[in-house]
Design a protein around this motif. Structure first.
Motif, PDB file in Angstrom:
ATOM      1  N   PRO A   1       2.828   0.530  -8.150  1.00  0.00           N
ATOM      2  CA  PRO A   1       2.236  -0.839  -7.934  1.00  0.00           C
ATOM      3  C   PRO A   1       2.449  -1.658  -9.199  1.00  0.00           C
ATOM      4  O   PRO A   1       2.532  -2.946  -9.030  1.00  0.00           O
ATOM      5  N   ALA A   2       2.466  -1.133 -10.343  1.00  0.00           N
ATOM      6  CA  ALA A   2       2.736  -2.154 -11.567  1.00  0.00           C
ATOM      7  C   ALA A   2       3.858  -2.736 -11.501  1.00  0.00           C
ATOM      8  O   ALA A   2       4.312  -3.924 -11.803  1.00  0.00           O
TER       9      ALA A   2
ATOM     10  N   GLU B   1       2.004  11.879  -8.799  1.00  0.00           N
ATOM     11  CA  GLU B   1       0.903  11.006  -9.358  1.00  0.00           C
ATOM     12  C   GLU B   1       1.382   9.974 -10.110  1.00  0.00           C
ATOM     13  O   GLU B   1       1.096   8.804 -10.027  1.00  0.00           O
ATOM     14  N   GLN B   2       2.343  10.183 -11.076  1.00  0.00           N
ATOM     15  CA  GLN B   2       2.728   9.233 -12.099  1.00  0.00           C
ATOM     16  C   GLN B   2       3.577   8.297 -10.987  1.00  0.00           C
ATOM     17  O   GLN B   2       3.375   6.912 -11.388  1.00  0.00           O
TER      18      GLN B   2
ATOM     19  N   PRO C   1       9.472   8.268 -13.873  1.00  0.00           N
ATOM     20  CA  PRO C   1       8.189   9.017 -13.580  1.00  0.00           C
ATOM     21  C   PRO C   1       8.267  10.599 -13.276  1.00  0.00           C
ATOM     22  O   PRO C   1       9.666  11.168 -12.803  1.00  0.00           O
TER      23      PRO C   1
ATOM     24  N   CYS D   1       0.823  -1.310   0.112  1.00  0.00           N
ATOM     25  CA  CYS D   1      -0.102   0.104   0.030  1.00  0.00           C
ATOM     26  C   CYS D   1       0.744   1.152  -0.111  1.00  0.00           C
ATOM     27  O   CYS D   1       1.998   1.213   0.458  1.00  0.00           O
TER      28      CYS D   1
ATOM     29  N   LYS E   1       2.969   7.392  -8.045  1.00  0.00           N
ATOM     30  CA  LYS E   1       1.952   6.347  -7.617  1.00  0.00           C
ATOM     31  C   LYS E   1       1.421   5.346  -8.322  1.00  0.00           C
ATOM     32  O   LYS E   1       0.755   4.434  -7.860  1.00  0.00           O
ATOM     33  N   GLU E   2       1.277   5.746  -9.704  1.00  0.00           N
ATOM     34  CA  GLU E   2       0.567   4.860 -10.664  1.00  0.00           C
ATOM     35  C   GLU E   2       1.497   3.865 -10.908  1.00  0.00           C
ATOM     36  O   GLU E   2       1.230   2.422 -11.039  1.00  0.00           O
ATOM     37  N   ILE E   3       2.905   4.141 -11.070  1.00  0.00           N
ATOM     38  CA  ILE E   3       4.108   3.156 -11.606  1.00  0.00           C
ATOM     39  C   ILE E   3       4.481   2.222 -10.492  1.00  0.00           C
ATOM     40  O   ILE E   3       4.749   0.876 -10.913  1.00  0.00           O
TER      41      ILE E   3
ATOM     42  N   GLU F   1       3.971  -5.640  -8.788  1.00  0.00           N
ATOM     43  CA  GLU F   1       3.380  -6.711  -9.332  1.00  0.00           C
ATOM     44  C   GLU F   1       4.082  -7.579 -10.260  1.00  0.00           C
ATOM     45  O   GLU F   1       3.636  -8.672 -10.540  1.00  0.00           O
TER      46      GLU F   1
END
Length: 176
Positions: free
Chosen positions: A147-148, A140-141, A136, A49, A143-145, A151
Protein backbone atom coordinates in the motif's frame (compact mmCIF):
# COMPACT_ATOMS: atom_id res chain seq x y z
CA UNK A 1 26.51 -10.14 17.42
CA UNK A 2 28.67 -8.19 15.01
CA UNK A 3 27.60 -6.97 11.62
CA UNK A 4 28.96 -4.68 8.94
CA UNK A 5 25.94 -3.13 7.17
CA UNK A 6 28.02 -1.56 4.42
CA UNK A 7 29.22 -4.94 3.19
CA UNK A 8 26.03 -6.76 4.21
CA UNK A 9 28.08 -9.42 5.95
CA UNK A 10 27.13 -11.05 9.21
CA UNK A 11 29.21 -12.70 11.91
CA UNK A 12 27.98 -14.41 15.04
CA UNK A 13 29.47 -16.36 17.86
CA UNK A 14 28.50 -19.92 18.71
CA UNK A 15 26.52 -18.65 21.71
CA UNK A 16 24.50 -16.34 19.45
CA UNK A 17 23.45 -19.10 17.06
CA UNK A 18 19.92 -19.49 18.47
CA UNK A 19 19.57 -16.09 20.12
CA UNK A 20 16.35 -14.50 18.77
CA UNK A 21 18.02 -11.07 18.71
CA UNK A 22 20.58 -12.41 16.24
CA UNK A 23 18.16 -14.10 13.84
CA UNK A 24 16.70 -12.31 10.85
CA UNK A 25 13.48 -13.97 9.76
CA UNK A 26 13.20 -14.30 5.99
CA UNK A 27 10.57 -15.70 3.71
CA UNK A 28 11.88 -17.58 0.72
CA UNK A 29 10.60 -16.52 -2.68
CA UNK A 30 7.45 -18.40 -3.59
CA UNK A 31 6.46 -19.03 0.02
CA UNK A 32 3.35 -16.88 -0.16
CA UNK A 33 1.50 -14.32 -2.16
CA UNK A 34 -1.16 -11.72 -1.83
CA UNK A 35 -4.09 -10.85 -4.03
CA UNK A 36 -4.32 -7.25 -5.09
CA UNK A 37 -7.26 -5.34 -6.58
CA UNK A 38 -6.70 -1.81 -7.76
CA UNK A 39 -8.65 0.89 -9.56
CA UNK A 40 -6.88 3.45 -11.68
CA UNK A 41 -7.58 5.81 -14.51
CA UNK A 42 -5.74 8.62 -16.23
CA UNK A 43 -6.62 10.75 -13.21
CA UNK A 44 -4.82 8.52 -10.77
CA UNK A 45 -4.80 5.40 -8.68
CA UNK A 46 -7.35 5.61 -5.92
CA UNK A 47 -8.48 2.56 -4.04
CA UNK A 48 -6.65 -0.71 -3.74
CA UNK A 49 -7.25 -3.69 -1.52
CA UNK A 50 -5.22 -6.70 -0.54
CA UNK A 51 -6.86 -10.06 -0.11
CA UNK A 52 -5.69 -13.54 0.80
CA UNK A 53 -6.46 -16.72 -1.06
CA UNK A 54 -8.09 -17.35 -4.38
CA UNK A 55 -10.72 -15.08 -5.84
CA UNK A 56 -14.20 -16.39 -6.68
CA UNK A 57 -17.30 -14.57 -7.95
CA UNK A 58 -18.79 -13.89 -4.51
CA UNK A 59 -15.55 -12.54 -3.11
CA UNK A 60 -15.00 -10.46 -6.27
CA UNK A 61 -18.46 -8.89 -5.90
CA UNK A 62 -17.62 -8.00 -2.29
CA UNK A 63 -14.42 -6.29 -3.50
CA UNK A 64 -16.35 -4.43 -6.20
CA UNK A 65 -19.00 -3.28 -3.70
CA UNK A 66 -16.41 -2.09 -1.20
CA UNK A 67 -13.95 -0.56 -3.67
CA UNK A 68 -15.18 0.01 -7.23
CA UNK A 69 -18.17 2.21 -6.45
CA UNK A 70 -16.13 4.56 -4.18
CA UNK A 71 -13.31 4.54 -6.75
CA UNK A 72 -15.68 5.52 -9.52
CA UNK A 73 -16.95 8.43 -7.44
CA UNK A 74 -13.39 9.62 -6.83
CA UNK A 75 -12.22 9.15 -10.42
CA UNK A 76 -15.32 10.08 -12.39
CA UNK A 77 -14.61 13.08 -14.49
CA UNK A 78 -16.74 14.51 -17.27
CA UNK A 79 -15.96 11.51 -19.49
CA UNK A 80 -17.70 8.14 -19.64
CA UNK A 81 -16.28 5.45 -17.33
CA UNK A 82 -15.62 2.00 -18.84
CA UNK A 83 -14.32 -0.60 -16.43
CA UNK A 84 -11.60 -2.92 -17.71
CA UNK A 85 -10.85 -6.34 -16.31
CA UNK A 86 -9.38 -9.47 -17.80
CA UNK A 87 -11.19 -12.67 -18.74
CA UNK A 88 -10.54 -14.44 -15.43
CA UNK A 89 -13.34 -16.93 -14.65
CA UNK A 90 -14.50 -14.98 -11.58
CA UNK A 91 -14.80 -11.83 -13.75
CA UNK A 92 -17.00 -13.65 -16.29
CA UNK A 93 -19.27 -15.37 -13.77
CA UNK A 94 -23.00 -14.82 -14.26
CA UNK A 95 -23.36 -13.23 -10.80
CA UNK A 96 -20.59 -10.75 -11.59
CA UNK A 97 -22.06 -9.90 -14.99
CA UNK A 98 -25.43 -9.29 -13.32
CA UNK A 99 -23.74 -7.11 -10.68
CA UNK A 100 -22.29 -4.85 -13.39
CA UNK A 101 -25.66 -4.67 -15.15
CA UNK A 102 -27.51 -3.89 -11.90
CA UNK A 103 -25.01 -1.15 -11.08
CA UNK A 104 -25.10 0.26 -14.63
CA UNK A 105 -21.34 -0.11 -15.05
CA UNK A 106 -20.10 -0.62 -18.57
CA UNK A 107 -17.25 -3.10 -18.95
CA UNK A 108 -14.78 -3.29 -21.79
CA UNK A 109 -15.78 -6.33 -23.81
CA UNK A 110 -12.94 -8.67 -24.63
CA UNK A 111 -13.22 -11.82 -26.74
CA UNK A 112 -12.30 -15.16 -25.21
CA UNK A 113 -8.58 -15.99 -25.38
CA UNK A 114 -7.74 -12.40 -26.25
CA UNK A 115 -4.33 -10.99 -25.35
CA UNK A 116 -4.25 -9.24 -22.00
CA UNK A 117 -4.39 -5.58 -22.94
CA UNK A 118 -5.03 -4.36 -19.43
CA UNK A 119 -2.54 -1.58 -18.72
CA UNK A 120 -2.66 -2.40 -15.03
CA UNK A 121 -0.46 -5.44 -15.77
CA UNK A 122 2.33 -2.96 -16.44
CA UNK A 123 1.59 -1.31 -13.11
CA UNK A 124 2.17 -4.70 -11.47
CA UNK A 125 5.55 -4.87 -13.23
CA UNK A 126 6.39 -1.39 -11.91
CA UNK A 127 5.28 -2.51 -8.44
CA UNK A 128 7.50 -5.62 -8.65
CA UNK A 129 10.53 -3.44 -9.47
CA UNK A 130 9.75 -1.14 -6.54
CA UNK A 131 9.30 -4.14 -4.21
CA UNK A 132 12.67 -5.51 -5.30
CA UNK A 133 14.28 -2.28 -4.05
CA UNK A 134 12.73 -2.76 -0.61
CA UNK A 135 12.99 -6.53 -0.35
CA UNK A 136 10.17 -7.52 2.01
CA UNK A 137 11.24 -10.41 4.22
CA UNK A 138 7.81 -11.82 5.06
CA UNK A 139 4.26 -11.95 3.83
CA UNK A 140 3.24 -9.58 6.62
CA UNK A 141 5.89 -7.10 5.60
CA UNK A 142 4.78 -7.38 1.96
CA UNK A 143 1.21 -6.51 3.02
CA UNK A 144 2.53 -3.40 4.77
CA UNK A 145 4.85 -2.27 1.98
CA UNK A 146 2.55 -2.67 -1.04
CA UNK A 147 0.00 0.00 0.00
CA UNK A 148 2.79 2.45 0.79
CA UNK A 149 4.33 1.93 -2.65
CA UNK A 150 0.97 2.19 -4.43
CA UNK A 151 0.26 5.48 -2.69
CA UNK A 152 3.32 7.01 -4.32
CA UNK A 153 2.98 5.80 -7.91
CA UNK A 154 4.08 8.77 -10.02
CA UNK A 155 1.24 10.36 -11.99
CA UNK A 156 3.49 10.23 -15.05
CA UNK A 157 3.62 6.40 -14.80
CA UNK A 158 -0.17 6.13 -14.65
CA UNK A 159 -0.71 8.58 -17.50
CA UNK A 160 1.82 6.72 -19.65
CA UNK A 161 0.10 3.38 -19.03
CA UNK A 162 -3.34 4.74 -19.89
CA UNK A 163 -1.99 6.56 -22.95
CA UNK A 164 -0.55 3.26 -24.20
CA UNK A 165 -4.01 1.71 -24.72
CA UNK A 166 -4.65 2.92 -28.31
CA UNK A 167 -1.22 1.63 -29.35
CA UNK A 168 -1.84 -1.74 -27.66
CA UNK A 169 -5.23 -2.16 -29.31
CA UNK A 170 -3.95 -1.05 -32.73
CA UNK A 171 -1.03 -3.49 -32.57
CA UNK A 172 -3.44 -6.34 -31.88
CA UNK A 173 -5.84 -5.19 -34.59
CA UNK A 174 -3.04 -5.34 -37.16
CA UNK A 175 -3.03 -9.15 -36.80
CA UNK A 176 -6.63 -9.42 -38.00
Amino acid sequence: MASDETEASYFQTTQEKYNQDCIIKRTKQGSGSIGLWCCMSYYGLVIHCIFDGRLNAIRYIDILNENLIPSMEKLRQSQQFIFQQDNAPCHRAKRVTEWFTDNRIECLKLPANSPDLNFIENLWSWLDRELAKVGPRSLEQLKEIVPAILERVPKKVIESLVDSMPRRINSCMSFF
